[in-house]
Design a protein around this motif. Sequence first.
Motif, short mmCIF file in Angstrom:
data_model
loop_
_atom_site.label_atom_id
_atom_site.label_comp_id
_atom_site.label_asym_id
_atom_site.label_seq_id
_atom_site.Cartn_x
_atom_site.Cartn_y
_atom_site.Cartn_z
N LEU A 1 0.84 -1.20 0.00
CA LEU A 1 0.00 0.00 0.00
C LEU A 1 0.87 1.24 0.00
O LEU A 1 1.94 1.28 0.62
CB LEU A 1 -0.92 0.03 1.22
CG LEU A 1 -2.20 -0.78 1.16
CD1 LEU A 1 -1.89 -2.27 1.17
CD2 LEU A 1 -3.11 -0.45 2.34
N SER A 2 0.41 2.28 -0.69
CA SER A 2 1.10 3.56 -0.72
C SER A 2 0.56 4.46 0.38
O SER A 2 -0.66 4.66 0.47
CB SER A 2 0.92 4.23 -2.09
OG SER A 2 1.46 3.45 -3.12
N ALA A 3 1.45 4.99 1.21
CA ALA A 3 1.08 5.94 2.26
C ALA A 3 -0.14 5.46 3.04
O ALA A 3 -1.11 6.21 3.23
CB ALA A 3 0.83 7.32 1.65
N ALA A 4 -0.08 4.22 3.49
CA ALA A 4 -1.25 3.58 4.09
C ALA A 4 -1.77 4.35 5.30
O ALA A 4 -2.97 4.67 5.39
CB ALA A 4 -0.92 2.14 4.47
N PHE A 5 -0.91 4.67 6.24
CA PHE A 5 -1.36 5.33 7.47
C PHE A 5 -1.90 6.73 7.20
O PHE A 5 -2.82 7.20 7.88
CB PHE A 5 -0.20 5.41 8.47
CG PHE A 5 0.00 4.16 9.28
CD1 PHE A 5 0.21 4.22 10.64
CD2 PHE A 5 -0.04 2.91 8.68
CE1 PHE A 5 0.39 3.07 11.40
CE2 PHE A 5 0.14 1.76 9.41
CZ PHE A 5 0.36 1.83 10.77
N ASP A 6 -1.33 7.39 6.19
CA ASP A 6 -1.76 8.75 5.89
C ASP A 6 -3.10 8.80 5.17
O ASP A 6 -3.66 9.89 5.01
CB ASP A 6 -0.71 9.46 5.02
CG ASP A 6 0.61 9.65 5.76
OD1 ASP A 6 0.57 9.74 7.00
OD2 ASP A 6 1.66 9.69 5.10
N SER A 7 -3.60 7.66 4.73
CA SER A 7 -4.81 7.64 3.91
C SER A 7 -6.07 7.27 4.68
O SER A 7 -7.17 7.31 4.13
CB SER A 7 -4.64 6.63 2.76
OG SER A 7 -3.50 6.93 1.99
N VAL A 8 -5.93 6.93 5.94
CA VAL A 8 -7.10 6.47 6.73
C VAL A 8 -8.10 7.61 6.90
O VAL A 8 -7.77 8.70 7.38
CB VAL A 8 -6.66 5.95 8.10
CG1 VAL A 8 -7.87 5.65 8.98
CG2 VAL A 8 -5.80 4.71 7.94
N ASP A 9 -9.33 7.35 6.49
CA ASP A 9 -10.40 8.34 6.60
C ASP A 9 -10.90 8.38 8.05
O ASP A 9 -11.09 7.34 8.68
CB ASP A 9 -11.55 7.95 5.66
CG ASP A 9 -12.52 9.09 5.42
OD1 ASP A 9 -12.79 9.84 6.37
OD2 ASP A 9 -13.00 9.22 4.28
N HIS A 10 -11.16 9.57 8.56
CA HIS A 10 -11.60 9.69 9.94
C HIS A 10 -13.05 9.25 10.15
O HIS A 10 -13.56 9.31 11.27
CB HIS A 10 -11.39 11.11 10.44
CG HIS A 10 -9.94 11.43 10.67
ND1 HIS A 10 -9.49 12.66 11.07
CD2 HIS A 10 -8.82 10.66 10.53
CE1 HIS A 10 -8.16 12.63 11.16
NE2 HIS A 10 -7.74 11.43 10.85
N THR A 11 -13.71 8.82 9.07
CA THR A 11 -15.00 8.14 9.27
C THR A 11 -14.79 6.82 10.00
O THR A 11 -15.75 6.13 10.34
CB THR A 11 -15.68 7.86 7.92
OG1 THR A 11 -14.79 7.12 7.07
CG2 THR A 11 -16.08 9.15 7.22
N LEU A 12 -13.51 6.47 10.23
CA LEU A 12 -13.19 5.32 11.08
C LEU A 12 -13.94 5.39 12.40
O LEU A 12 -14.35 4.37 12.96
CB LEU A 12 -11.68 5.30 11.34
CG LEU A 12 -11.16 4.38 12.45
CD1 LEU A 12 -11.42 2.92 12.10
CD2 LEU A 12 -9.68 4.60 12.70
N LEU A 13 -14.17 6.61 12.89
CA LEU A 13 -14.88 6.76 14.16
C LEU A 13 -16.29 6.18 14.08
O LEU A 13 -16.79 5.58 15.03
CB LEU A 13 -14.93 8.24 14.56
CG LEU A 13 -13.57 8.88 14.91
CD1 LEU A 13 -13.73 10.39 15.07
CD2 LEU A 13 -13.02 8.25 16.18
#
Length: 206
Positions: A32-44
């Motif tokens: 994955l490219s820039a995996a951690f930087d791509s996480v959407d905050h809709t994760l909440l």
Amino acid sequence: MHSTETAVLKVLADILLALDSDNLAMLTLLDLSAAFDSVDHTLLERLQKSYGLSGQVLNWFASYLCGRVQHVRTSAACSTSSAVLYGVPQGSVLGPILFLLYTADLLQLVKRHQLIPHAYVDDTQIYGFCRPADSAELCEKVSVCVDEVSAWMASNRLQLNHAKTEVIWCSSSPRQHQIKYEVRSALAALTCSQFVQSATSGLHRR
């Protein structure tokens, strides 16, 4: 304790058990490219709906992810701060956990294809086993699965690094010749192989 070492050992042990049963194994290594930087905050929202978190616990996660800002500083100047709307902090204890929660649905997607997923933070492997005569069928199954994985990632703001995603056939040395030539050499004819590199590995199990 889990580590990169135990993650490798888990996958390797599964593959060696398959080879001891005279099966072939097909291992797909996703990058994955820039995996951690791509996480959407809709994760909440997922934490609330899928895992039942609410109240103070959910507020803790919200305070951890939200309200962050970033700017660029040089020796002479500093840019205007802007809000960080995506991503989880790297190098933190919670970062890898939140990333795994964000991608939990991906593992279920792989299992629906009767393949085995293994995830350690942002490193994901997909593998399956077959009799030598069924290698073409397994290849097709993996191809369809990787296509769906790529589509799932795109819809969730993650990007599969096509150039670094690889497929490796694993066999015992005596059985290496039983991987059908058309399967080894014609992965490019399959949909997912527009970006998947292939290799054949002979593991010395006698």
